[in-house]
Design a protein around this motif. Structure first.
Motif, mmCIF file in Angstrom:
data_model
loop_
_atom_site.group_PDB
_atom_site.id
_atom_site.type_symbol
_atom_site.label_atom_id
_atom_site.label_comp_id
_atom_site.label_asym_id
_atom_site.label_seq_id
_atom_site.Cartn_x
_atom_site.Cartn_y
_atom_site.Cartn_z
ATOM 1 N N TYR A 292 44.135 55.621 9.362
ATOM 2 C CA TYR A 292 45.178 54.785 8.778
ATOM 3 C C TYR A 292 46.489 55.552 8.631
ATOM 4 O O TYR A 292 47.579 54.983 8.769
ATOM 5 C CB TYR A 292 44.719 54.230 7.434
ATOM 6 N N LYS A 293 46.389 56.845 8.329
ATOM 7 C CA LYS A 293 47.604 57.661 8.283
ATOM 8 C C LYS A 293 48.328 57.619 9.619
ATOM 9 O O LYS A 293 49.546 57.430 9.692
ATOM 10 C CB LYS A 293 47.261 59.119 7.953
ATOM 11 N N GLU A 294 47.574 57.803 10.674
ATOM 12 C CA GLU A 294 48.176 57.828 12.012
ATOM 13 C C GLU A 294 48.815 56.490 12.358
ATOM 14 O O GLU A 294 49.911 56.441 12.929
ATOM 15 C CB GLU A 294 47.101 58.202 13.040
ATOM 16 N N ASP A 319 55.102 65.909 2.361
ATOM 17 C CA ASP A 319 56.450 65.422 2.668
ATOM 18 C C ASP A 319 56.491 64.752 4.043
ATOM 19 O O ASP A 319 55.735 65.114 4.953
ATOM 20 C CB ASP A 319 57.433 66.590 2.638
ATOM 21 N N LYS A 320 57.395 63.808 4.191
ATOM 22 C CA LYS A 320 57.507 63.064 5.446
ATOM 23 C C LYS A 320 57.835 63.972 6.635
ATOM 24 O O LYS A 320 57.505 63.652 7.773
ATOM 25 C CB LYS A 320 58.581 61.986 5.325
ATOM 26 N N THR A 321 58.451 65.122 6.369
ATOM 27 C CA THR A 321 58.855 66.004 7.469
ATOM 28 C C THR A 321 57.691 66.748 8.097
ATOM 29 O O THR A 321 57.820 67.283 9.203
ATOM 30 C CB THR A 321 59.887 67.031 6.971
ATOM 31 N N LYS A 326 50.663 67.877 9.714
ATOM 32 C CA LYS A 326 49.595 68.164 8.758
ATOM 33 C C LYS A 326 48.966 66.859 8.273
ATOM 34 O O LYS A 326 48.810 66.619 7.068
ATOM 35 C CB LYS A 326 50.153 68.962 7.573
ATOM 36 N N THR A 327 48.573 66.013 9.222
ATOM 37 C CA THR A 327 48.111 64.662 8.889
ATOM 38 C C THR A 327 46.919 64.662 7.949
ATOM 39 O O THR A 327 46.803 63.806 7.077
ATOM 40 C CB THR A 327 47.751 63.885 10.177
ATOM 41 N N LEU A 398 46.949 72.076 1.374
ATOM 42 C CA LEU A 398 45.696 71.661 0.745
ATOM 43 C C LEU A 398 45.047 70.526 1.528
ATOM 44 O O LEU A 398 45.698 69.552 1.905
ATOM 45 C CB LEU A 398 45.956 71.199 -0.692
ATOM 46 N N PHE A 399 43.739 70.647 1.743
ATOM 47 C CA PHE A 399 42.936 69.601 2.371
ATOM 48 C C PHE A 399 41.831 69.214 1.386
ATOM 49 O O PHE A 399 41.137 70.086 0.853
ATOM 50 C CB PHE A 399 42.314 70.096 3.685
ATOM 51 N N LEU A 400 41.686 67.923 1.144
ATOM 52 C CA LEU A 400 40.709 67.444 0.165
ATOM 53 C C LEU A 400 39.339 67.266 0.792
ATOM 54 O O LEU A 400 39.222 66.817 1.933
ATOM 55 C CB LEU A 400 41.168 66.110 -0.436
#
Length: 515
Positions: A292-294, A319-321, A326-327, A398-400
Motif C-alpha cells: 500500500y505504501k508503494e 519524511d517524504k524525501t 526507505k519504504t 528504524l524498521f518495525l
C-alpha cells in the motif's frame, strides 16, 4: 524562563490574523476572531460552573464544533481536558470518569442516556452534566449557558510549562485504565516540532476525518493552531466525502490510518491528478504494509509521510524525501529525540538485530495518572519502554517488527507477524490481512492468517501459495481464517486478540459439529 504553554495561542491569532479562516465543520466556517469569541464564551461558562486551574473537564462526544472548542476553552482556564471515546459504555465510563477525578462532563443527547445509566456511580457533581445540542431533563443546556456567557477573554491562569493540560485514555474496557498525562510543554512541542516536520505553514489547510479524542489527531491539531492555518474537521471518516472535501477545501495536509488509506486507494479519484493541492499524507496508528505504501507513493509522489509513535510520547517520522528509498522504514527520531534497540536486560543491540524500541524526547508523558508503579515500569531513567519490536539499518533508520505481545515463538524461534503479512498481501486476491499466533502441541505457537478477500480464491490455494513464498519453515502459516470484516477499535487498529478468539470459537464449533 518564559513558560511554554498553549493557553494564549488562539488569542494571539485572533489579535494578529482575525479574518483568516480558522475552523470548518460542516456548514460552520469561523475566522480566528469568531472562533476566539466562541471559545471565550465556553471558557467563561465553565468558569461560572467553578472550573479553574487543574480541574478536570471530560468529554464524551463525537467530532463536533463544541468538542473542538473545548480543547481551547480548557487551555485558556488552565484546566485539564479528559477527552473520551463516545464508544465507551457502562463500566468503561465509570472507570474512566472516576479515575480521572472528572469534575464536569460534556456530551450530546445521543450519548447522555449512557451517562444517565451510571450517574449513581460517578464522582461528578449533579449540576455539572452538560449537553451540547439542546435541552434534556436533568442536564445543563450548553447552548443556553453559551448564549449568556461573556465573549471577552477570561482572566489568564498562572501556568508553568509542566502544568497538566490533558489526560488521554487508551482504553476503558479494563478495571484499571491508564490515563496518559501531557503537559502544556509537551503540547507546545507537538505544535512547533510537528509543524516543522510536516512543513505546515499559515496558508496550509489541514483536514482531519478521524476522532480528535485520540492522540494521533494532535499531530496536526496542535500545529494547526500553533501556526494559525485552517483546520477542517469532518464528523467521521467515509472515503468518498474525505476525497470530496480534499478537493473542495483545497486541503494540503491530512492524516489517515492504514485501514482508511486502503479504503481511499480503492477510489480512482484518490490521486494527485484529481487532488492537486495535497502536499502531505501521513500514515499513523499502525504499520502500513509495503504494497500500500508503494501504491500511495505512486499516486501521490513526494507527499507520503509515516509516523511511528506512542501516546506516551516517543516518535519517529518517515519524511517524504526518503519515502521511496526507505519504504519499509519509519525513519529516525524527530528533533531532540533519541532511540535505542535493547534486549530484555536493557542492553543496546547492534544494527540489524530485533529488540524492544526505547526512546526519549520532548513529547514524553509525565506518567500515568495516579499510577506510579506503571509509570516507573514504562519510564526508566528518562527512557520510554515502548513494548514494540524493531531494528535499525546501517543508516540508523528504524524498521518495525510488531508488538512484543504479538510476537509468535515457534519452535523456540521468534516469528514476527508483519513479515508474514507483507508476503500474503502480495497475493492479488487478498485485500487485508492480519497474522496472529495460536498454541501448538509441537511448536509451542504457530502462525494463523486472517484475510479479507478482494476476489474469490480457495483458502487451500492461498495457504499453499503463501507457504511456498515463505523461506523459513518456522514462519509457515498453520491455517487461514476468512473474515468479511476485521474487528477494529475506534482508532482503526485491527484487534488481533479478537481474531484469536474468533479462530478458537470456529475450531470449537467445527469439532462439535456432527460428522
Amino acid at each position: 524562563m518564559y513558560p511554554l504553554t498553549i493557553n494564549n495561542w488562539l488569542t494571539q491569532h485572533a489579535q494578529f490574523r482575525p479574518d483568516h479562516l480558522a475552523f470548518v465543520f460542516g456548514d460552520t466556517r469561523l475566522t480566528f476572531a469568531e472562533l476566539n469569541r466562541s471559545v471565550n464564551r465556553m471558557a467563561n461558562a465553565l468558569r461560572t460552573a467553578g472550573v479553574g486551574k487543574g480541574d478536570k473537564v471530560a468529554t464524551v462526544l463525537p467530532n463536533s464544533r463544541e468538542l473542538y472548542e473545548t480543547f481551547w476553552a480548557v487551555a485558556k482556564l488552565g484546566a485539564v481536558l479528559v477527552p473520551m471515546s463516545p464508544m465507551v459504555r457502562g463500566r468503561g465510563l465509570i472507570n474512566l470518569l472516576n479515575d480521572a477525578d472528572s469534575g464536569l462532563v460534556l456530551t450530546d443527547t445521543a450519548h447522555a442516556p449512557f451517562l444517565d445509566e451510571v450517574r449513581s456511580e460517578l464522582v461528578i457533581p449533579a449540576t455539572n452534566y452538560w449537553v451540547i445540542d439542546g435541552e434534556l431533563s436533568g442536564w445543563q443546556s450548553y447552548p443556553v449557558l453559551w448564549q449568556t456567557a461573556s465573549q471577552t477573554e477570561p482572566p489568564p491562569p498562572d501556568l508553568a510549562s509542566d502544568d497538566l493540560y490533558n489526560i488521554m485514555y487508551s482504553s476503558g474496557t479494563t478495571g484499571s485504565p491508564k490515563g496518559i498525562m501531557h503537559s502544556h510543554f509537551v503540547r507546545s512541542m507537538y505544535g512547533s516540532l510537528f509543524a516543522n516536520a510536516f512543513r505546515i505553514q499559515p496558508e496550509s489547510v489541514i483536514m482531519h476525518s478521524g476522532a480528535i479524542v485520540f492522540n494521533g489527531a494532535m499531530l496536526t491539531f496542535m500545529p494547526a493552531m500553533f501556526i494559525g492555518c485552517t483546520y477542517v474537521l469532518l464528523k467521521e471518516f467515509v472515503a468518498q466525502p474525505v476525497i470530496q472535501t480534499i478537493a473542495s477545501e483545497g486541503v494540503t495536509h491530512t492524516i489517515l490510518v492504514p485501514t482508511q488509506l486502503v479504503s481511499c486507494l480503492q477510489s480512482p479519484e484518490f490521486t494527485i491528478n484529481t487532488l492537486p493541492t495535497i502536499e502531505y499524507i501521513l500514515s499513523v496508528g499502525a504499520p502500513l504494509l509495503n504494497q500500500y505504501k508503494e501504491k500511495l507513493i505512486e499516486r501521490f509522489p513526494n507527499t507520503f509521510y509515516e509516523l511511528y509513535g506512542l501516546t506516551e510520547g516517543f516518535m519517529t517520522v518517515l519524511d517524504k524525501t526518503v519515502s521511496t528509498q526507505k519504504t519499509g522504514s519509519v525513519d529516525r527520531p524527530i528533533w531532540f529525540s533519541d532511540m535505542k534497540i535493547v534486549n530484555d536486560d536493557g542492553d543496546e543491540l547492534p544494527t540489524g538485530e530485533v529488540g524492544e524500541i526505547i526512546g526519549r524526547g520532548p513529547f514524553l508523558t509525565s506518567g500515568y495518572y495516579k499510577k506510579p508503579f506503571q509509570t516507573a515500569d514504562a519510564l526508566r531513567k528518562g527512557w520510554l519502554y515502548t513494548g514494540d519490536l524493531g531494528y535499525t539499518d546501517e543508516d540508523g533508520y528504524l524498521f518495525l517488527s510488531g508488538r512484543k505481545k504479538d510476537l509468535i515463538i515457534s519452535g523456540g524461534v521468534n516469528v514476527y507477524p508483519k513479515d508474514i503479512e507483507e508476503i500474503i498481501i502480495r497475493h492479488p486476491a487478498v485485500a487485508e490481512v492480519a497474522v496472529f499466533g495460536i498454541p501448538h502441541d509441537d511448536w509451542g505457537e504457530t502462525p494463523v492468517a486472517a484475510v479479507r478477500l478482494a476476489i474469490d480464491v480457495s483458502l487451500h490455494e492461498l495457504k499453499d501459495w503463501t507457504n511456498k513464498n515463505i523461506e523459513a519453515r518456522y514462519q509457515k502459516i498453520f491455517a487461514i481464517m476468512l473474515t468479511d470484516e476485521f474487528p477494529k477499535n475506534v482508532a482503526g487498529k485491527i484487534l488481533k486478540n479478537v481474531l484469536q478468539q474468533q479462530y478458537h470459537e470456529t475450531i470449537k464449533k467445527a469439532k462439535g459439529a456432527p460428522s
